[in-house]
Design a protein around this motif. Structure first.
Motif, PDB file in Angstrom:
ATOM      1  N   ASP A   3       0.836  -1.196   0.000  1.00  0.00           N
ATOM      2  CA  ASP A   3       0.000   0.000   0.000  1.00  0.00           C
ATOM      3  C   ASP A   3       0.872   1.248   0.000  1.00  0.00           C
ATOM      4  O   ASP A   3       1.949   1.280   0.596  1.00  0.00           O
ATOM      5  N   GLY A   4       0.391   2.301  -0.664  1.00  0.00           N
ATOM      6  CA  GLY A   4       1.120   3.566  -0.687  1.00  0.00           C
ATOM      7  C   GLY A   4       2.241   3.626  -1.711  1.00  0.00           C
ATOM      8  O   GLY A   4       2.978   4.609  -1.765  1.00  0.00           O
ATOM      9  N   THR A   5       2.382   2.567  -2.528  1.00  0.00           N
ATOM     10  CA  THR A   5       3.454   2.550  -3.528  1.00  0.00           C
ATOM     11  C   THR A   5       3.147   3.518  -4.669  1.00  0.00           C
ATOM     12  O   THR A   5       2.024   3.578  -5.169  1.00  0.00           O
ATOM     13  N   LEU A   6       4.155   4.292  -5.081  1.00  0.00           N
ATOM     14  CA  LEU A   6       4.051   5.180  -6.243  1.00  0.00           C
ATOM     15  C   LEU A   6       4.600   4.442  -7.456  1.00  0.00           C
ATOM     16  O   LEU A   6       5.648   3.819  -7.397  1.00  0.00           O
ATOM     17  N   ILE A  53      -3.369  -0.099  -8.939  1.00  0.00           N
ATOM     18  CA  ILE A  53      -2.779  -1.288  -8.309  1.00  0.00           C
ATOM     19  C   ILE A  53      -3.885  -2.139  -7.716  1.00  0.00           C
ATOM     20  O   ILE A  53      -4.763  -1.638  -6.996  1.00  0.00           O
ATOM     21  N   ASN A  54      -3.850  -3.445  -8.031  1.00  0.00           N
ATOM     22  CA  ASN A  54      -4.808  -4.394  -7.449  1.00  0.00           C
ATOM     23  C   ASN A  54      -4.053  -5.660  -7.100  1.00  0.00           C
ATOM     24  O   ASN A  54      -3.786  -6.502  -7.949  1.00  0.00           O
ATOM     25  N   GLY A  55      -3.660  -5.777  -5.824  1.00  0.00           N
ATOM     26  CA  GLY A  55      -2.881  -6.938  -5.389  1.00  0.00           C
ATOM     27  C   GLY A  55      -1.518  -6.941  -6.036  1.00  0.00           C
ATOM     28  O   GLY A  55      -0.705  -6.053  -5.808  1.00  0.00           O
ATOM     29  N   ASN A  56      -1.253  -7.952  -6.879  1.00  0.00           N
ATOM     30  CA  ASN A  56       0.044  -8.018  -7.561  1.00  0.00           C
ATOM     31  C   ASN A  56      -0.043  -7.537  -9.008  1.00  0.00           C
ATOM     32  O   ASN A  56       0.900  -7.703  -9.777  1.00  0.00           O
ATOM     33  N   VAL A  57      -1.161  -6.909  -9.373  1.00  0.00           N
ATOM     34  CA  VAL A  57      -1.345  -6.444 -10.752  1.00  0.00           C
ATOM     35  C   VAL A  57      -1.285  -4.925 -10.792  1.00  0.00           C
ATOM     36  O   VAL A  57      -2.045  -4.238 -10.107  1.00  0.00           O
ATOM     37  N   TYR A  79       8.104   3.025  -6.149  1.00  0.00           N
ATOM     38  CA  TYR A  79       8.758   3.766  -5.078  1.00  0.00           C
ATOM     39  C   TYR A  79       7.904   3.664  -3.810  1.00  0.00           C
ATOM     40  O   TYR A  79       6.660   3.643  -3.876  1.00  0.00           O
ATOM     41  N   ASP A  80       8.572   3.609  -2.635  1.00  0.00           N
ATOM     42  CA  ASP A  80       7.813   3.730  -1.390  1.00  0.00           C
ATOM     43  C   ASP A  80       8.216   5.011  -0.674  1.00  0.00           C
ATOM     44  O   ASP A  80       9.092   5.756  -1.123  1.00  0.00           O
ATOM     45  N   THR A  81       7.552   5.304   0.453  1.00  0.00           N
ATOM     46  CA  THR A  81       7.769   6.568   1.148  1.00  0.00           C
ATOM     47  C   THR A  81       9.139   6.650   1.803  1.00  0.00           C
ATOM     48  O   THR A  81       9.576   7.742   2.180  1.00  0.00           O
ATOM     49  N   ALA A  82       9.833   5.523   1.931  1.00  0.00           N
ATOM     50  CA  ALA A  82      11.168   5.532   2.548  1.00  0.00           C
ATOM     51  C   ALA A  82      12.260   5.825   1.527  1.00  0.00           C
ATOM     52  O   ALA A  82      13.437   5.868   1.862  1.00  0.00           O
ATOM     53  N   GLY A  83      11.882   6.018   0.258  1.00  0.00           N
ATOM     54  CA  GLY A  83      12.878   6.310  -0.766  1.00  0.00           C
ATOM     55  C   GLY A  83      13.415   5.070  -1.463  1.00  0.00           C
ATOM     56  O   GLY A  83      14.290   5.159  -2.305  1.00  0.00           O
ATOM     57  N   THR A  84      12.881   3.868  -1.126  1.00  0.00           N
ATOM     58  CA  THR A  84      13.298   2.637  -1.783  1.00  0.00           C
ATOM     59  C   THR A  84      12.593   2.507  -3.129  1.00  0.00           C
ATOM     60  O   THR A  84      11.442   2.915  -3.266  1.00  0.00           O
ATOM     61  N   SER A  85      13.280   1.944  -4.111  1.00  0.00           N
ATOM     62  CA  SER A  85      12.666   1.778  -5.424  1.00  0.00           C
ATOM     63  C   SER A  85      13.087   0.451  -6.026  1.00  0.00           C
ATOM     64  O   SER A  85      14.123  -0.116  -5.687  1.00  0.00           O
ATOM     65  N   ASP A 132      10.459  14.229 -25.877  1.00  0.00           N
ATOM     66  CA  ASP A 132      10.503  13.647 -24.539  1.00  0.00           C
ATOM     67  C   ASP A 132       9.202  13.958 -23.826  1.00  0.00           C
ATOM     68  O   ASP A 132       8.554  14.980 -24.065  1.00  0.00           O
ATOM     69  N   TYR A 133       8.788  13.055 -22.907  1.00  0.00           N
ATOM     70  CA  TYR A 133       7.580  13.294 -22.119  1.00  0.00           C
ATOM     71  C   TYR A 133       7.861  12.926 -20.680  1.00  0.00           C
ATOM     72  O   TYR A 133       8.187  11.788 -20.373  1.00  0.00           O
ATOM     73  N   TYR A 134       7.808  13.911 -19.785  1.00  0.00           N
ATOM     74  CA  TYR A 134       8.063  13.680 -18.374  1.00  0.00           C
ATOM     75  C   TYR A 134       6.902  14.257 -17.565  1.00  0.00           C
ATOM     76  O   TYR A 134       6.558  15.432 -17.708  1.00  0.00           O
ATOM     77  N   SER A 135       6.290  13.424 -16.733  1.00  0.00           N
ATOM     78  CA  SER A 135       5.238  13.912 -15.836  1.00  0.00           C
ATOM     79  C   SER A 135       5.240  13.046 -14.602  1.00  0.00           C
ATOM     80  O   SER A 135       4.503  12.089 -14.499  1.00  0.00           O
ATOM     81  N   VAL A 136       6.133  13.333 -13.670  1.00  0.00           N
ATOM     82  CA  VAL A 136       6.297  12.524 -12.474  1.00  0.00           C
ATOM     83  C   VAL A 136       6.267  13.422 -11.261  1.00  0.00           C
ATOM     84  O   VAL A 136       7.003  14.396 -11.180  1.00  0.00           O
ATOM     85  N   LEU A 137       5.418  13.100 -10.297  1.00  0.00           N
ATOM     86  CA  LEU A 137       5.303  13.894  -9.070  1.00  0.00           C
ATOM     87  C   LEU A 137       5.175  15.382  -9.424  1.00  0.00           C
ATOM     88  O   LEU A 137       5.870  16.233  -8.884  1.00  0.00           O
ATOM     89  N   THR A 138       4.225  15.663 -10.366  1.00  0.00           N
ATOM     90  CA  THR A 138       4.078  17.021 -10.887  1.00  0.00           C
ATOM     91  C   THR A 138       5.417  17.545 -11.385  1.00  0.00           C
ATOM     92  O   THR A 138       5.857  18.627 -11.080  1.00  0.00           O
TER      93      THR A 138
END
Length: 498
Positions: free
Chosen positions: A49-52, A80-84, A107-113, A137-143
Motif C-alpha cells: 500500500d502507498g506505492t508510487l 494497483i490491485n494486489g500483484n497487478v 517507489y515507497d515513502t522511505a525512498g526505496t525503489s 521527450d515526455y516527463y510527468s512525475v510527481l508534478t
C-alpha cells in the motif's frame, strides 16, 4: 464501453525471462494499457500500500518518457490491485514506429525503489501518420518533481532566502509607514490648534474679522488635508503589513516545497543509484565531489553524470557497487566509472585460445596497461584497488578455476553489462563452470539507459565462452562472442574514491 485495450503480461522481479513483445499502431492515443502481473521467483508479489508507480519508455529516435500522471496532469497513470499494476500509455509513446522498451518503477515513502525488467512494445507504422503529433521527450512525475528536481533543487535555497529577505523588507516598510501615520496625526493636531487660535483672534478683533475668518478657513483646510494624509499613511501601513505577511507565506511555501524534493534526493548509494541525470560535471573532479564520494553521501552526483578528461567522457555507472565484497572486505565508498567510448583496440590473445582464462590472457597481462596508464593519469591517486574473483583456467571451453586478485582497471563481464550471462557456459547437471564473481547485477547506468551499452564499436568482455572465444559487445548492439585473436575495443570499468 471505453475505446481501449489492455495487454496482460507476467513479469518476474528476479528473472527477466524471454523478451516479451506487445504490439501497437503509430499515433494510438489514450487507448492502450498494460497490466503487469508481478511475481518474485515464481511467487505472486503483492504491491505494498502507498506505492508510487512511474512508467518509463525509450523510443527509437532517442526521445523518452517518464511519468506517473496522464497528460491532464491529475489522472494517475497506474492502478494497483494486489500483484497487478495496470498502466496507461500516453500518446507520446506511439509517435515513432519501431521497438519501444517499456518498464515500470515502484517507489515507497522511505525512498526505496525497484523496477521491472523491460518489455518491448512494437509500434507499427500508421497508414497515414498524425503529422501534428511530433515526437518529443515526455516527463510527468510527481508534478514533474523528478524530471525537474535537479534544476529546482539548485534554486530552492536561494528562493527561500529571497522570500525571507522580502519579508524583512516588508516589515521595515510597515514600520516606516506607521511612523508616517504618527507624524501625520501630529500635523493634524497642530493644524486644529491653529484653527482655534485663528477663530479667537477673529472674535477679539472686530476690525480684522474678515481677515481672521479667512485665516480660520485656511487653517481648517490645513486640518482636513492633514487628516487625509494621516488616513493615507494608515492605508500604506496596512498595505505594508499585508506585503509582510505575503512574503512570510512565500518563505514558508518555499521551505515546504523543498521538503519533498529533498526526500527524493536523499543521500547515499541507494537513492543515487536510482536516478539518471547525465549532467556534464566539467573537466576534473572538484574537492566537493571527492568529499561527497568519500563520505558516501554522493551529494549532487547521479548515474549518467560525467567528466570529460583528455577527450574521453568518463561516466558514472554505479555507486558502492563493490561495497562489502571480496575476500578482503571492500569498505571504501566509491563510484564505478565507464568510459563512453573504447580507449583503443587490442587482442585478447595472439591466437584463438582461451587457455588460462582471463588472467592468463594477453589482454590481462599486457594489453590493459595503456588503459591503466590513461585512467590513473586522469584520476591520479583516486582509483580504487579492491579484490575480484577472476578465471585463471579453462577446460573443455569452460571456466574451470579462478582465484582472488587485486583489481584497479579491468574488463567488464556479461552480468555488469546485460544483468545476466548471455553466452557464458552454465551447469549441465554434471559439469559446473567456475563462474564465480562478485559482479552479480547490471550496472545502473546500463539499466537506466540501455543505449549506453552500444557505442557503435565492438568491445571485449572478460567471460570465457569457448576454447577459442571470449564474450564481446557487437557494434550493432547485440551480445556476441568472438575469436580471441581479433582486435576489438578496450572499454574497461574502474572505481574512484575520495
Amino acid at each position: 464501453m471505453p475505446l481501449e485495450t489492455t495487454a496482460a503480461l507476467r513479469v518476474d522481479m528476479l528473472d527477466p525471462g524471454a523478451p516479451q513483445i506487445i504490439h501497437a499502431v503509430q499515433d494510438d492515443s489514450n487507448s492502450r494499457k498494460i497490466a503487469f502481473s508481478i511475481y518474485a521467483g515464481g511467487a505472486q508479489w503483492a504491491v505494498p500500500d502507498g506505492t508510487l508507480v512511474t512508467v518509463r519508455y525509450k523510443k527509437p529516435d532517442g526521445t523518452a518518457g517518464f511519468y506517473d500522471t496522464l497528460p491532464d496532469g491529475s489522472t494517475p497513470a497506474a492502478t494497483i490491485n494486489g500483484n497487478v499494476v495496470t498502466v496507461a500509455l500516453v500518446p507520446q509513446a506511439f509517435t515513432v514506429r519501431g521497438n519501444v522498451p517499456v518498464q515500470i518503477k515502484l517507489y515507497d515513502t522511505a525512498g526505496t525503489s525497484i523496477a521491472t525488467f523491460a518489455v518491448v512494445m512494437n509500434v507499427s507504422a500508421n497508414v497515414v501518420s498524425d503529422a501534428e503529433v511530433v515526437s518529443s521527450d515526455y516527463y510527468s512525475v510527481l508534478t514533474k518533481q523528478i524530471a525537474d528536481v535537479l534544476a529546482a533543487a539548485e534554486g530552492i535555497e536561494g528562493n527561500v532566502t529571497a522570500a525571507q529577505e522580502s519579508a524583512r523588507q516588508a516589515a521595515y516598510s510597515a514600520s516606516a509607514a506607521a511612523g508616517s501615520a504618527t507624524a501625520a496625526d501630529s500635523s493634524a493636531s497642530t493644524a486644529s490648534t491653529a484653527a482655534g487660535q485663528a477663530q479667537t483672534a477673529a472674535t477679539n478683533a472686530g476690525t480684522s474679522e474678515t481677515n481672521a475668518s479667512t485665516s480660520a478657513s485656511d487653517a481648517e483646510g490645513a486640518k482636513t488635508a492633514a487628516e487625509t494624509a494621516a488616513n493615507n499613511a494608515s492605508d500604506d501601513a496596512a498595505a505594508a503589513e499585508n506585503a509582510k505577511m505575503a512574503a512570510q507565506t512565500a518563505a514558508t511555501n518555499a521551505e515546504n516545497a523543498a521538503a519533498p524534493v529533498l526526500a527524493i534526493l536523499s543521500s547515499g548509494a541507494g537513492a543515487h543509484n536510482s536516478i539518471y541525470r547525465g549532467k556534464n560535471l566539467g573537466t576534473s573532479v572538484t574537492a566537493a565531489q571527492w568529499a561527497a564520494i568519500a563520505d558516501g553521501s554522493f551529494t549532487d552526483l547521479y548515474i549518467g553524470d560525467y567528466w570529460t578528461i583528455g577527450n574521453v567522457n568518463y561516466r558514472i555507472a554505479a555507486f558502492d557497487y563493490y561495497l562489502n565484497s571480496g575476500d578482503t572486505d571492500c569498505t571504501t565508498h566509491h563510484a564505478v566509472i565507464v568510459p563512453d567510448t573504447v580507449l583503443y583496440n587490442a587482442m585478447m590473445n595472439g591466437t584463438n585460445t582461451t587457455t588460462g582464462g582471463y588472467v592468463g590472457s594477453a589482454m590481462y597481462t599486457a594489453n590493459l596497461e595503456q588503459a591503466k596508464t590513461t585512467i590513473n593519469s586522469a584520476f591520479s591517486g583516486h582509483v580504487l584497488n579492491h579484490r575480484l574473483y577472476l578465471t585463471n583456467a579453462v577446460a573443455n571451453g569452460r571456466a574451470s578455476s579462478g582465484a582472488w586478485y587485486d583489481s584497479e582497471v579491468d574488463l567488464m563481464c556479461e552480468q555488469m553489462v546485460y544483468g545476466s550471462g548471455i553466452f557464458s557456459p552454465v551447469s549441465d547437471g554434471g559439469n559446473v563452470p567456475a563462474n564465480y564473481r562478485v559482479e552479480k547485477s547490471q550496472l545502473p547506468l546500463f539499466q537506466h539507459e540501455p543505449s549506453r551499452i552500444c557505442n557503435r564499436n565492438d568491445w571485449w568482455l572478460r567471460d570465457v565462452i569457448t576454447a577459442s572465444a571470449f564474450a564481446r559487445v557487437d557494434g550493432y548492439g547485440y551480445a556476441v562472442y568472438y575469436d580471441a585473436s581479433a582486435a576489438s575495443g578496450v572499454r574497461p570499468a574502474f572505481s574512484i574514491i575520495g
